[in-house]
Scaffold this active site. Structure first.
Site, PDB file in Angstrom:
ATOM      1  N   ASN A  43       0.739  -1.366   0.087  1.00 47.82           N
ATOM      2  CA  ASN A  43       0.107   0.081  -0.093  1.00 47.82           C
ATOM      3  C   ASN A  43       0.739   1.455   0.033  1.00 47.82           C
ATOM      4  O   ASN A  43       0.574   2.265  -0.751  1.00 47.82           O
ATOM      5  CB  ASN A  43      -0.858   0.117   1.317  1.00 47.82           C
ATOM      6  CG  ASN A  43      -2.098  -0.845   1.029  1.00 47.82           C
ATOM      7  OD1 ASN A  43      -2.365  -1.412   0.150  1.00 47.82           O
ATOM      8  ND2 ASN A  43      -2.792  -1.154   2.293  1.00 47.82           N
ATOM      9  N   ARG A 371     -10.631  -4.658 -14.005  1.00 48.72           N
ATOM     10  CA  ARG A 371      -9.554  -5.537 -13.542  1.00 48.72           C
ATOM     11  C   ARG A 371     -10.122  -6.989 -13.669  1.00 48.72           C
ATOM     12  O   ARG A 371     -11.124  -7.358 -12.867  1.00 48.72           O
ATOM     13  CB  ARG A 371      -9.176  -5.095 -12.110  1.00 48.72           C
ATOM     14  CG  ARG A 371      -8.576  -3.928 -11.946  1.00 48.72           C
ATOM     15  CD  ARG A 371      -8.211  -3.664 -10.574  1.00 48.72           C
ATOM     16  NE  ARG A 371      -8.100  -2.347 -10.255  1.00 48.72           N
ATOM     17  CZ  ARG A 371      -6.879  -1.423 -10.382  1.00 48.72           C
ATOM     18  NH1 ARG A 371      -5.842  -1.946 -10.958  1.00 48.72           N
ATOM     19  NH2 ARG A 371      -6.857  -0.290 -10.103  1.00 48.72           N
ATOM     20  N   ARG A 401      -4.974   1.508 -13.436  1.00 50.08           N
ATOM     21  CA  ARG A 401      -3.647   1.663 -12.740  1.00 50.08           C
ATOM     22  C   ARG A 401      -2.970   0.236 -12.267  1.00 50.08           C
ATOM     23  O   ARG A 401      -3.567  -0.486 -11.465  1.00 50.08           O
ATOM     24  CB  ARG A 401      -3.552   2.759 -11.837  1.00 50.08           C
ATOM     25  CG  ARG A 401      -2.206   3.027 -11.347  1.00 50.08           C
ATOM     26  CD  ARG A 401      -2.038   4.235 -10.639  1.00 50.08           C
ATOM     27  NE  ARG A 401      -2.616   5.237 -10.766  1.00 50.08           N
ATOM     28  CZ  ARG A 401      -2.139   6.714 -11.408  1.00 50.08           C
ATOM     29  NH1 ARG A 401      -1.084   6.658 -11.793  1.00 50.08           N
ATOM     30  NH2 ARG A 401      -3.073   7.574 -11.413  1.00 50.08           N
ATOM     31  N   HIS A 431     -15.285   2.795 -14.892  1.00 52.97           N
ATOM     32  CA  HIS A 431     -14.894   2.072 -13.607  1.00 52.97           C
ATOM     33  C   HIS A 431     -16.478   1.396 -13.341  1.00 52.97           C
ATOM     34  O   HIS A 431     -16.268   0.636 -12.478  1.00 52.97           O
ATOM     35  CB  HIS A 431     -14.664   3.006 -12.550  1.00 52.97           C
ATOM     36  CG  HIS A 431     -14.207   2.441 -11.372  1.00 52.97           C
ATOM     37  ND1 HIS A 431     -14.930   2.250 -10.054  1.00 52.97           N
ATOM     38  CD2 HIS A 431     -13.176   1.767 -11.056  1.00 52.97           C
ATOM     39  CE1 HIS A 431     -14.534   1.604  -9.033  1.00 52.97           C
ATOM     40  NE2 HIS A 431     -13.292   1.317  -9.677  1.00 52.97           N
ATOM     41  N   TYR A 463     -12.592  -9.803  -1.514  1.00 52.15           N
ATOM     42  CA  TYR A 463     -13.019  -8.639  -1.340  1.00 52.15           C
ATOM     43  C   TYR A 463     -14.744  -8.729  -1.166  1.00 52.15           C
ATOM     44  O   TYR A 463     -15.130  -9.403  -1.693  1.00 52.15           O
ATOM     45  CB  TYR A 463     -12.771  -7.999  -2.895  1.00 52.15           C
ATOM     46  CG  TYR A 463     -11.632  -7.177  -3.236  1.00 52.15           C
ATOM     47  CD1 TYR A 463     -10.299  -7.726  -2.751  1.00 52.15           C
ATOM     48  CD2 TYR A 463     -11.298  -6.161  -4.135  1.00 52.15           C
ATOM     49  CE1 TYR A 463      -9.307  -7.371  -3.123  1.00 52.15           C
ATOM     50  CE2 TYR A 463     -10.094  -5.822  -4.537  1.00 52.15           C
ATOM     51  CZ  TYR A 463      -8.983  -6.198  -3.962  1.00 52.15           C
ATOM     52  OH  TYR A 463      -7.945  -5.548  -4.269  1.00 52.15           O
ATOM     53  N   ARG A 559     -14.057   2.558   4.400  1.00 49.72           N
ATOM     54  CA  ARG A 559     -13.143   1.607   4.884  1.00 49.72           C
ATOM     55  C   ARG A 559     -11.728   2.513   4.942  1.00 49.72           C
ATOM     56  O   ARG A 559     -10.869   2.234   5.865  1.00 49.72           O
ATOM     57  CB  ARG A 559     -12.711   0.469   3.614  1.00 49.72           C
ATOM     58  CG  ARG A 559     -11.734  -0.325   4.046  1.00 49.72           C
ATOM     59  CD  ARG A 559     -11.253  -1.126   2.945  1.00 49.72           C
ATOM     60  NE  ARG A 559     -10.249  -0.319   1.970  1.00 49.72           N
ATOM     61  CZ  ARG A 559     -10.371  -0.586   0.516  1.00 49.72           C
ATOM     62  NH1 ARG A 559     -11.747  -1.086  -0.110  1.00 49.72           N
ATOM     63  NH2 ARG A 559      -9.764   0.406  -0.102  1.00 49.72           N
ATOM     64  N   HIS A 587     -15.381  -3.761   0.252  1.00 48.63           N
ATOM     65  CA  HIS A 587     -15.033  -3.024  -1.200  1.00 48.63           C
ATOM     66  C   HIS A 587     -16.552  -2.688  -1.648  1.00 48.63           C
ATOM     67  O   HIS A 587     -16.671  -1.800  -2.497  1.00 48.63           O
ATOM     68  CB  HIS A 587     -14.546  -4.083  -2.044  1.00 48.63           C
ATOM     69  CG  HIS A 587     -13.914  -3.494  -3.445  1.00 48.63           C
ATOM     70  ND1 HIS A 587     -14.851  -3.523  -4.536  1.00 48.63           N
ATOM     71  CD2 HIS A 587     -12.899  -2.596  -3.633  1.00 48.63           C
ATOM     72  CE1 HIS A 587     -14.037  -2.785  -5.570  1.00 48.63           C
ATOM     73  NE2 HIS A 587     -13.068  -2.209  -5.150  1.00 48.63           N
TER      74      HIS A 587
END
Length: 672
Positions: A43, A371, A401, A431, A463, A559, A587
């Site tokens: 992270n 993703r 990214r 997205h 997730y 979160r 998530h």
């Protein structure tokens, strides 16, 4: 800084602190503590590459620009972040050492070369070094004729203080890039004891710099900015070629951080920072390894010998809305179905996609991919559908990214199979998580899937996300309109059911909040609930403050970053914010408006400026009463957690929720 707002970067560091604290939580199994230390480091690497890389550029080119919430300049933000990071890294080093000490109870030890007691181990390691490692190393001594080498992002080097036979002080550098395949090595004789390759190389430096005396050494690592814009490198190429070039350019962007282990003196560290064009504030010493990826191999060893050091495996529950013996397409046409990952398996959705690929009634499948897994079952199903003659249209967002390379590869495979692939919109990332299956018999029938998370079988196992499948044509028609606009390079401006950014999500949310404000002003019960990853949008924060001032009760599960500070008198008195960091990564995004007959939505969008104003995002209403009540029950359960929940206080600090109620871990509860 306004008392009811917080700085984005400092708030993110508080989140990473909550992640790191899991590595010191007695309720977390030992091998999972190792994982949390690794997540903390990963992270932080991305934080430097993206956020601090951006702030560094801003400091150089726009020094007077201030953050719109904290009113801090980039330099002030960097200074505050560096101070906080040094404290966190010190904590990280302490937790790492505690974990390694606990591993000794299981006869697992990570040694330096000097700590190895067995002479045969040392002899065999030295032989291995000379035979397998030495030929792959290219040591150099920095001089006027031999410049300091280029350091790739994240690559480990050893820097050595050398003394020549004339007594001159020199700097030696060794890249470890070619010897990282077997970084964690078990000692040949003393089993369950290990050494890292950088420690072995450091112990053998005299064999690399034979004409010098090796005085001291450190492992060093450079972090480079990743904040680049594809618009900066457009030269008339196709969009996929542009993104391939972007990935290559990223590897050569300016350094933003130097990390080094204990050993070298300040003069060598100062030299290295100057070579990298860094100032001393950007150099961080570490008492633990600079890269924790070796923990993965160590965990693999422990999983076989000591499974008790891991979370107890908890298989996903069967959804009561799904019958495994009936086709998924038929079930969705009969009633809405919602899956809650990882508590329900993604297999039901994948089964529906597989059915659509071969069903003669299906004429087209349209999907957005942000993703996906490397060996994606989703992509395989789409390829199969195209091979079966169905129209398959896929929007692959190449600007996800650090997933750009995987997405480029997937897009090539889809195109080769005959799918129509588009690469997002100019100026906006796509997205949203959308899938539209169109069937034709006597009439046109849409089956829509709208989710909060990616179409990724791997991440769906850890997730937490929500996935709605519905055959409601009013939803399907709007999803189809969204795809029509995307295919024409446009964005949606008007919807009746869905909230769609960048043009008609914020307005819809504000309208719903305004309805609750009106109720509060009439003295009636008014309520708003949000669950998301981050809150940074200033217009959204201002609207929430307005609602709180009117008397609307607001519950938020956030979160990560939270730039609104709850409990501030006259501003956010009626706002409560908690954060859950635990076994699974929270998530899912949930929006709730009202207590009596509430309107409930699931969404791909966080309450961030980028999501609400610069991305294509979709929120979908839950029109099925069972599903709506299920999500409300889930949302309320988060506020019962007194094991993993932390509450954000009015002084901007987080405090673990503790009360006299029986222990309640919300994630474990959902699996029961």
């Amino acid at each position: 800084m306004k008392e009811y707002m917080d700085n984005r970067e400092l708030s993110w560091l508080k989140f990473n602190d909550r992640v790191l604290k899991q590595a010191n939580d007695n309720m977390v199994p030992l091998a999972e503590k190792m994982n949390f230390v690794s997540i903390y480091q990963t992270n932080l690497d991305e934080f430097f590459r993206v956020r601090l890389g951006f702030l560094y550029d801003q400091m150089l080119f726009y020094p007077a620009m201030i953050d719109n919430k904290s009113e801090m300049t980039a330099e002030e933000q960097l200074k505050a972040c560096f101070t906080k990071i040094r404290r966190l890294n010190h904590k990280k080093d302490s937790y790492y050492q505690k974990i390694m000490n606990e591993l000794l109870e299981y006869n697992v030890k990570l040694d330096t070369f000097d700590e190895i007691d067995n002479k045969d181990d040392k002899r065999l390691l030295e032989n291995y070094f000379e035979r397998e490692i030495l030929p792959l190393l290219s040591p150099l001594v920095v001089s006027k004729r031999t410049p300091f080498p280029f350091m790739n992002n994240g690559e480990l080097f050893i820097a050595a203080q050398l003394t020549s036979h004339k007594g001159k002080r020199k700097l030696g550098i060794v890249s470890l890039a070619n010897v990282m395949d077997e970084r964690l090595m078990e000692l040949p004789v003393t089993r369950s004891h290990y050494i890292l390759v950088e420690e072995l190389v450091a112990s053998q430096l005299s064999k690399l710099f034979k004409k010098y005396k090796v005085e001291k050494s450190s492992v060093i690592r450079c972090t480079r900015s990743a904040d680049i814009d594809e618009d900066d490198i457009i030269e008339g190429n196709s969009y996929r070629e542009i993104m391939e070039k972007l990935i290559k350019e990223r590897r050569h962007l300016h350094p933003v951080r130097l990390e080094y282990t204990e050993g070298l003196e300040d003069i060598e560290i100062s030299m290295i920072t100057k070579f990298l064009d860094l100032d001393e504030r950007q150099a961080f010493i570490s008492a633990s390894p600079l890269d924790f990826s070796f923990f993965g191999k160590l965990r693999d060893v422990l999983k076989i010998a000591h499974p008790e050091l891991f979370y107890t495996p908890l298989p996903p529950k069967k959804s009561p809305l799904v019958n495994d013996k009936k086709p998924m397409l038929e079930q969705v046409m009969n009633h809405d179905i919602m899956l809650a990952y990882p508590y329900n398996s993604m297999d039901s959705f994948l089964r529906m996609l597989d059915e659509a690929a071969v069903d003669e009634r299906v004429v087209s499948i349209k999907m957005t991919l942000y993703r996906v897994a490397k060996n994606s079952r989703v992509v395989n199903a789409l390829i199969k559908a195209a091979e079966n003659g169905k129209e398959v249209i896929v929007l692959v967002e190449l600007r996800a990214r650090f997933d750009e390379e995987n997405n480029i590869g997937q897009s090539k495979a889809l195109e080769k199979a005959g799918c129509t692939v588009i690469y997002g919109l100019e100026g906006y990332k796509v997205h949203s998580k959308l899938c539209l299956i169109t069937l034709k018999e006597d009439h046109i029938q849409y089956i829509s899937q709208i989710g909060t998370g990616n179409y990724n079988e791997k991440t769906s196992k850890f997730y937490t996300d929500l996935s709605l499948m519905t055959a409601r044509n009013e939803i399907g028609e709007e999803v189809n309109d969204i795809f029509t606009h995307l295919l024409q390079g446009e964005t949606e401006h008007h919807t009746n059911y869905l909230f769609v950014s960048p043009h008609c999500m914020l307005d819809h949310i504000f309208k719903k909040i305004d309805e609750q404000i009106a109720l509060a002003k009439e003295g009636k019960d008014a309520y708003v609930g949000f669950k998301c990853n981050s809150v940074t949008s200033k217009p959204m924060i201002e609207k929430l403050i307005e609602a709180s001032q009117a008397g609307v009760h607001i519950d938020m599960v956030v979160r990560g970053i939270c730039c609104i500070v709850p409990g501030v008198k006259d501003y956010t008195d009626h706002i409560r914010v908690i954060s859950i960091v635990g076994r699974y990564l929270e998530h899912s995004r949930i929006y709730i408006f009202g207590r009596t007959s509430p309107d409930v939505y699931i969404s791909s969008a966080d309450l961030m400026t980028r999501n609400l104003e610069r991305r294509v995002e979709v929120a979908a209403p839950l029109l099925d009463e069972r599903i709506r009540n299920q999500v409300i029950t889930m949302f309320n359960a988060y506020f019962k957690d007194n094991v993993k929940a932390c509450e954000l206080l009015s002084d901007r600090s987080y405090k673990r929720v503790k009360n006299k109620e029986p222990k309640f871990n919300v994630q474990e509860y959902f699996l029961k």
